[in-house]
Design an enzyme around this catalytic site. Structure first.
Site, PDB file in Angstrom:
ATOM      1  N   GLY A  64     -43.176  44.076   4.231  1.00  0.00           N
ATOM      2  CA  GLY A  64     -42.519  45.098   3.880  1.00  0.00           C
ATOM      3  C   GLY A  64     -42.348  45.335   2.344  1.00  0.00           C
ATOM      4  O   GLY A  64     -43.367  44.854   1.716  1.00  0.00           O
ATOM      5  N   GLY A  65     -41.457  46.161   1.919  1.00  0.00           N
ATOM      6  CA  GLY A  65     -41.146  46.353   0.833  1.00  0.00           C
ATOM      7  C   GLY A  65     -40.800  45.336  -0.130  1.00  0.00           C
ATOM      8  O   GLY A  65     -40.986  45.366  -1.464  1.00  0.00           O
ATOM      9  N   GLY A  74     -71.741  53.157 -22.010  1.00  0.00           N
ATOM     10  CA  GLY A  74     -70.175  53.167 -21.911  1.00  0.00           C
ATOM     11  C   GLY A  74     -69.610  51.512 -21.944  1.00  0.00           C
ATOM     12  O   GLY A  74     -68.654  51.306 -22.474  1.00  0.00           O
ATOM     13  N   ALA A  75     -70.745  50.810 -21.281  1.00  0.00           N
ATOM     14  CA  ALA A  75     -69.994  49.392 -20.995  1.00  0.00           C
ATOM     15  C   ALA A  75     -70.099  48.878 -22.485  1.00  0.00           C
ATOM     16  O   ALA A  75     -69.206  47.799 -22.584  1.00  0.00           O
ATOM     17  CB  ALA A  75     -70.944  48.552 -20.072  1.00  0.00           C
TER      18      ALA A  75
HETATM   19  C1  HXC Z   1     -32.137  38.836   9.037  1.00  0.00           C
HETATM   20  C2  HXC Z   1     -33.820  37.568   9.703  1.00  0.00           C
HETATM   21  C3  HXC Z   1     -34.805  38.265   9.157  1.00  0.00           C
HETATM   22  C4  HXC Z   1     -34.504  39.457   8.480  1.00  0.00           C
HETATM   23  C5  HXC Z   1     -35.938  36.379   9.798  1.00  0.00           C
HETATM   24  N1  HXC Z   1     -34.714  36.308  10.189  1.00  0.00           N
HETATM   25  N2  HXC Z   1     -36.059  37.498   9.253  1.00  0.00           N
HETATM   26  N3  HXC Z   1     -32.562  37.610   9.666  1.00  0.00           N
HETATM   27  N4  HXC Z   1     -33.290  39.786   8.640  1.00  0.00           N
HETATM   28  N5  HXC Z   1     -35.311  40.401   7.796  1.00  0.00           N
HETATM   29  C6  HXC Z   1     -33.806  35.208  10.541  1.00  0.00           C
HETATM   30  C7  HXC Z   1     -34.186  35.235  12.104  1.00  0.00           C
HETATM   31  O1  HXC Z   1     -33.390  35.914  13.110  1.00  0.00           O
HETATM   32  C8  HXC Z   1     -33.973  33.591  12.455  1.00  0.00           C
HETATM   33  O2  HXC Z   1     -32.759  33.611  12.640  1.00  0.00           O
HETATM   34  C9  HXC Z   1     -34.254  32.941  11.297  1.00  0.00           C
HETATM   35  O3  HXC Z   1     -34.385  33.957  10.197  1.00  0.00           O
HETATM   36  C10 HXC Z   1     -35.698  32.440  11.238  1.00  0.00           C
HETATM   37  O4  HXC Z   1     -36.532  33.341  11.702  1.00  0.00           O
HETATM   38  P1  HXC Z   1     -37.615  32.989  12.862  1.00  0.00           P
HETATM   39  O5  HXC Z   1     -38.021  34.397  13.174  1.00  0.00           O
HETATM   40  O6  HXC Z   1     -37.212  32.004  13.899  1.00  0.00           O
HETATM   41  O7  HXC Z   1     -39.190  32.440  12.124  1.00  0.00           O
HETATM   42  P2  HXC Z   1     -40.481  32.299  12.242  1.00  0.00           P
HETATM   43  O8  HXC Z   1     -40.754  32.441  13.648  1.00  0.00           O
HETATM   44  O9  HXC Z   1     -41.042  31.594  11.135  1.00  0.00           O
HETATM   45  O10 HXC Z   1     -40.914  33.955  12.035  1.00  0.00           O
HETATM   46  C11 HXC Z   1     -40.682  34.511  10.494  1.00  0.00           C
HETATM   47  C12 HXC Z   1     -40.834  35.969  10.478  1.00  0.00           C
HETATM   48  C13 HXC Z   1     -40.028  36.575  11.360  1.00  0.00           C
HETATM   49  C14 HXC Z   1     -42.317  36.225  10.723  1.00  0.00           C
HETATM   50  C15 HXC Z   1     -40.575  36.403   8.879  1.00  0.00           C
HETATM   51  O11 HXC Z   1     -38.506  35.987  11.340  1.00  0.00           O
HETATM   52  C16 HXC Z   1     -39.861  37.930  11.426  1.00  0.00           C
HETATM   53  O12 HXC Z   1     -40.728  38.778  11.706  1.00  0.00           O
HETATM   54  N6  HXC Z   1     -38.734  38.674  10.745  1.00  0.00           N
HETATM   55  C17 HXC Z   1     -38.579  39.935  10.477  1.00  0.00           C
HETATM   56  C18 HXC Z   1     -39.465  40.490   9.408  1.00  0.00           C
HETATM   57  C19 HXC Z   1     -39.209  41.988   8.962  1.00  0.00           C
HETATM   58  O13 HXC Z   1     -39.738  42.709   9.726  1.00  0.00           O
HETATM   59  N7  HXC Z   1     -38.422  42.170   7.804  1.00  0.00           N
HETATM   60  C20 HXC Z   1     -38.229  43.424   7.619  1.00  0.00           C
HETATM   61  C21 HXC Z   1     -39.262  43.925   6.778  1.00  0.00           C
HETATM   62  S1  HXC Z   1     -38.867  45.401   6.049  1.00  0.00           S
HETATM   63  P3  HXC Z   1     -32.206  32.723  13.844  1.00  0.00           P
HETATM   64  O14 HXC Z   1     -30.568  32.560  13.740  1.00  0.00           O
HETATM   65  O15 HXC Z   1     -32.426  33.467  15.316  1.00  0.00           O
HETATM   66  O16 HXC Z   1     -32.795  31.510  13.983  1.00  0.00           O
HETATM   67  C22 HXC Z   1     -38.276  44.976   4.466  1.00  0.00           C
HETATM   68  C23 HXC Z   1     -38.028  46.037   3.878  1.00  0.00           C
HETATM   69  C24 HXC Z   1     -37.600  45.802   2.426  1.00  0.00           C
HETATM   70  O17 HXC Z   1     -38.388  44.002   4.266  1.00  0.00           O
HETATM   71  C25 HXC Z   1     -37.877  47.017   1.957  1.00  0.00           C
HETATM   72  C26 HXC Z   1     -37.494  46.896   0.138  1.00  0.00           C
HETATM   73  C27 HXC Z   1     -37.813  48.197  -0.392  1.00  0.00           C
END
Ligand code: HXC
Length: 516
Positions: free
Chosen positions: A171-172, A406-407
């Site tokens: 994401g971001g 140009g290069a």
């Molecule tokens: C809160 C999160 C989290 C998040 C992971 N966790 N990402 N908690 N916010 N963004 C937590 C999970 O709930 C889990 O907690 C623990 O971290 C480990 O994650 P797992 O899923 O068990 O790990 P894994 O299987 O290795 O998968 C990793 C992952 C997946 C691919 C990153 O966690 C995932 O898809 N997370 C969400 C990613 C996402 O969509 N993020 C937002 C992106 S948008 P528990 O307690 O259940 O074990 C963004 C916008 C930013 O970031 C904008 C900025 C401008």
């Protein structure tokens, strides 16, 4: 509380803090083939040099059960330490705590480290391993990311910034790494994308794995987002240490000078053997680089992306310089959109950090083609011209063979600001290649000849001999010297030494507007 109890409370707190998200989650991290945030810091920094900053920071938000998920450090470890004796600031996200996700307090901690790096003028290293914006913290998380992006931007050109992606970065969250100077990635550990495979499948129907979409190979060879690719975390950290040793700590310092084992008076008698007699046959410019510069000192940047230019940090007589070389092995070394972007960004880093630029020239021009024209080669190619004209560091060019059109201007024109332009006797300088030129200006003569092809070849040879040889340009002073290949290394070192004190002022302005 009795004194003894107070000390015990501190020790308990520290012990818990060092565990991050707990032993089970550390085990999961290791099973994925990944190190923990603290292990990464340990292998990167000089032993015993780490000073942790704000280790007790913890989440303030309470929604969605976060009040029961308070961890010291809030999913990141940050502070300062030394690399080869050089002070740096850094952070390392802790995936074992809430997936390393970034909320308000993690962002506060990161920004504090960024600001201390900026104020102290030290390199900044960010180690990313995070699920991205902490979903429970919503706007607080977005606000935190924005503060990090701004700090990255303010620090850009003041201190070198490095991102080591060692886990997900989605994401971001990807935009902080993208603003930093260099991104390092490890196969099967690092992933970086705006939207992951699931979203892509739902939106476009394309099916792709995490690794193929956003792994090290994808970003180091296809997208050009990342700069260095490794097979293990250890290899990655070892390289980062070496890279940092080549660079100044900030824009007010000069790059370090080291003793070189490679003699500064080494002759380069073998140089001409590297150049095929037939100008249409390719060769590997890296062989020229290793012959001319200090042996085994090249740290190539974006090796697998836009390989028609080779850029990287290299030592010349013990000094760090940025090499910018055409690579005839690919597209006959013609400059295209991607190589222009690659070179321009590298050249601007060199200029920002007082690193002299050395170009090795053998280029037939910018790459022809509809895709290039419609893709904006005009705008992209202009980036190199802009970056070179803007750069006030010493700029030295060596023309090996072709320097056309140009290069030529981009790679070695004194009018654009090169301080010393040397040519090997094999240099060919012109608006275009002799063949194209002869076909145009002798068109009538060739057509009228009894044997047009014979006449064409004669005219090409005549044009090459009379117009394109380096003594013509040298006669105008646009080539400073035509040198004996045997003394190329010596001449290059002397050219650098004579220009190393260079100062050049420009009119003050807010900033320029490089074509992007
Ligand atoms: C809160 C999160 C989290 C998040 C992971 N966790 N990402 N908690 N916010 N963004 C937590 C999970 O709930 C889990 O907690 C623990 O971290 C480990 O994650 P797992 O899923 O068990 O790990 P894994 O299987 O290795 O998968 C990793 C992952 C997946 C691919 C990153 O966690 C995932 O898809 N997370 C969400 C990613 C996402 O969509 N993020 C937002 C992106 S948008 P528990 O307690 O259940 O074990 C963004 C916008 C930013 O970031 C904008 C900025 C401008």
């Amino acid at each position: 509380m009795a004194n003894e109890q107070a000390v015990k409370r501190l020790k308990d707190h520290k012990a818990k803090m060092l565990e991050g998200g707990g032993a089970d989650r550390i085990e999961v991290q290791h099973k994925k083939g990944k190190l923990t945030s603290r292990e990464r810091i340990n292998i990167l920094l000089d032993e015993g040099s780490f000073i942790e900053q704000q280790p007790y920071i913890t989440v303030r938000a309470t929604d969605f059960g976060l009040e029961n998920k308070k961890f010291s450090g809030d999913g990141v470890v940050s502070g300062s330490g030394k690399i080869g004796g050089k002070q740096v600031f850094l952070f390392s996200q802790d995936f074992t705590v809430l997936g390393g996700s970034l909320g308000e307090m993690q962002a506060e901690r990161i920004v504090e480290a960024q600001m201390l790096a900026l104020k102290n003028g030290t390199p900044f290293i960010q180690i990313n391993d995070s699920g991205g914006a902490r979903i429970q913290e919503g706007i607080l998380s977005l606000h935190g990311y924005a503060k990090i992006f701004k700090a990255n931007t303010i620090a850009s050109g003041v201190i070198p910034q490095f991102t080591v992606i060692l886990g997900p970065c989605a994401g971001g969250a990807v935009y902080s790494p993208a603003i930093t100077d260099f991104i390092l990635m490890v196969d099967n550990v690092s992933n970086m994308y705006i939207t992951g495979p699931d979203v892509i499948r739902a939106v476009t129907g394309e099916d792709i794995s995490h690794e193929a979409l956003g792994g090290a190979q994808a970003h180091c060879s296809k997208s050009g987002n990342a700069h260095f690719r490794f097979s293990t975390e250890q290899e990655c950290m070892d390289f980062l240490k070496r890279l940092i040793s080549y660079l100044p700590s900030n824009n007010m310092e000069l790059p370090p000078v080291v003793e070189t084992k490679d003699p500064v008076d080494r002759e380069t008698a073998g140089l001409m053997n590297l150049l095929p007699d037939d100008p249409k046959r390719p060769y590997d410019v890296r062989d020229f680089i290793s012959e001319i510069f200090d042996r085994d000192s090249l740290l190539e940047v974006q090796e697998d992306y836009a390989p028609n230019v080779v850029v990287g940090f290299v030592k010349l007589g013990g000094r760090t310089v940025g090499v910018f070389a055409n690579q005839p092995k690919f597209y006959a070394a013609a400059l295209d959109i991607n190589s222009s972007d690659k070179a321009a960004r590298f050249l601007r880093f060199c200029d920002a950090f007082n690193i002299p630029i050395v170009s090795l020239v053998d280029v037939p021009g910018f790459l022809p083609g509809v895709a290039q024209e419609h893709g904006g080669i005009i705008r992209h190619g202009a980036k190199i011209l802009y970056a070179i004209a803007e750069a006030t560091v010493p700029k030295i060019a060596l023309i090996i063979r072709k320097a056309y059109g140009g290069a030529f201007i981009a790679m070695c024109s004194k009018a654009l600001g090169y301080d010393r332009v040397l040519a090997l006797p094999t240099a060919e300088i012109g608006v275009m290649g002799a063949e194209g030129a002869a076909n145009i200006i002798f068109r009538r003569d060739i057509k009228a000849a009894d044997d047009p092809e014979k006449m064409r070849q004669e005219k090409i040879a005549e044009f090459k001999d009379k117009v394109m040889n380096p003594f013509i340009a040298a006669g105008y002073g646009y080539v400073d010297d035509v040198i004996d290949p045997e003394y190329t290394r010596i001449e290059m070192i002397r050219s650098l030494e004579m220009n190393i004190r260079k100062r050049e002022d420009r009119p003050s302005k807010k900033h320029g507007n490089i074509p992007l």
